[in-house]
Design a protein around this motif. Sequence first.
Motif, mmCIF file in Angstrom:
data_model
loop_
_atom_site.group_PDB
_atom_site.id
_atom_site.type_symbol
_atom_site.label_atom_id
_atom_site.label_comp_id
_atom_site.label_asym_id
_atom_site.label_seq_id
_atom_site.Cartn_x
_atom_site.Cartn_y
_atom_site.Cartn_z
ATOM 1 N N LEU A 9 14.162 13.961 0.487
ATOM 2 C CA LEU A 9 13.545 12.899 1.268
ATOM 3 C C LEU A 9 12.352 13.512 1.992
ATOM 4 O O LEU A 9 12.475 14.566 2.604
ATOM 5 N N THR A 10 11.198 12.860 1.883
ATOM 6 C CA THR A 10 10.015 13.258 2.632
ATOM 7 C C THR A 10 9.693 12.125 3.581
ATOM 8 O O THR A 10 9.603 10.968 3.160
ATOM 9 N N ALA A 11 9.557 12.447 4.879
ATOM 10 C CA ALA A 11 9.345 11.397 5.876
ATOM 11 C C ALA A 11 8.411 11.875 6.981
ATOM 12 O O ALA A 11 8.356 13.062 7.304
ATOM 13 N N ARG A 12 7.686 10.925 7.541
ATOM 14 C CA ARG A 12 6.925 11.167 8.766
ATOM 15 C C ARG A 12 7.887 10.933 9.918
ATOM 16 O O ARG A 12 8.761 10.070 9.841
ATOM 17 N N GLY A 13 7.706 11.686 10.980
ATOM 18 C CA GLY A 13 8.626 11.524 12.085
ATOM 19 C C GLY A 13 8.002 11.897 13.410
ATOM 20 O O GLY A 13 6.804 12.148 13.510
ATOM 21 N N GLU A 14 8.857 11.936 14.396
ATOM 22 C CA GLU A 14 8.433 12.239 15.758
ATOM 23 C C GLU A 14 9.300 13.351 16.318
ATOM 24 O O GLU A 14 10.491 13.422 16.035
#
Length: 151
Positions: A9-14
């Motif tokens: 899984l590749t995700a943008r996050g905080e």
Amino acid sequence: MEAAKGVSLTARGEGVLPQHPLKLFEKMVASSPYDGEIMRFSGTFDVGDRSEVVSKKRLDMVVRDALEFFESWSPREVEKERAGHRPTSADDAPLIGAIPRHDGLYVATGHGTLGVTLGPVTAALVARELSTGKAEALLWPFRPNRFRLVF
């Protein structure tokens, strides 16, 4: 050689990301940070499953296990879910060396989940061996002739 399926899984996050890729051995998950806010989590090693279909159950397990280590970072937007295959051998060790009865064929494969990690040192040893013609002692345990090859 056998293909072992993994998911990622590749995700943008905080939140706070590590500065380097990490192998989370307790859960057998890898994490790779990108561009200060993107994270890729990958894991599983399913031998025999040759499909390209992402198992939601397996992917959720990888992400849940990884997030135990990243309490200060959370995914905000999924960029990619993926399934892929890693080469592995019968004894789970790489195959590195000349293939008997096939002049000029030399392999360096089968690193399983550690291909990206072990690739650079494998490449350096193979390059030195091929350029000098001298066998590298560190590669002896990984020679293909440890198996009965039928091709």
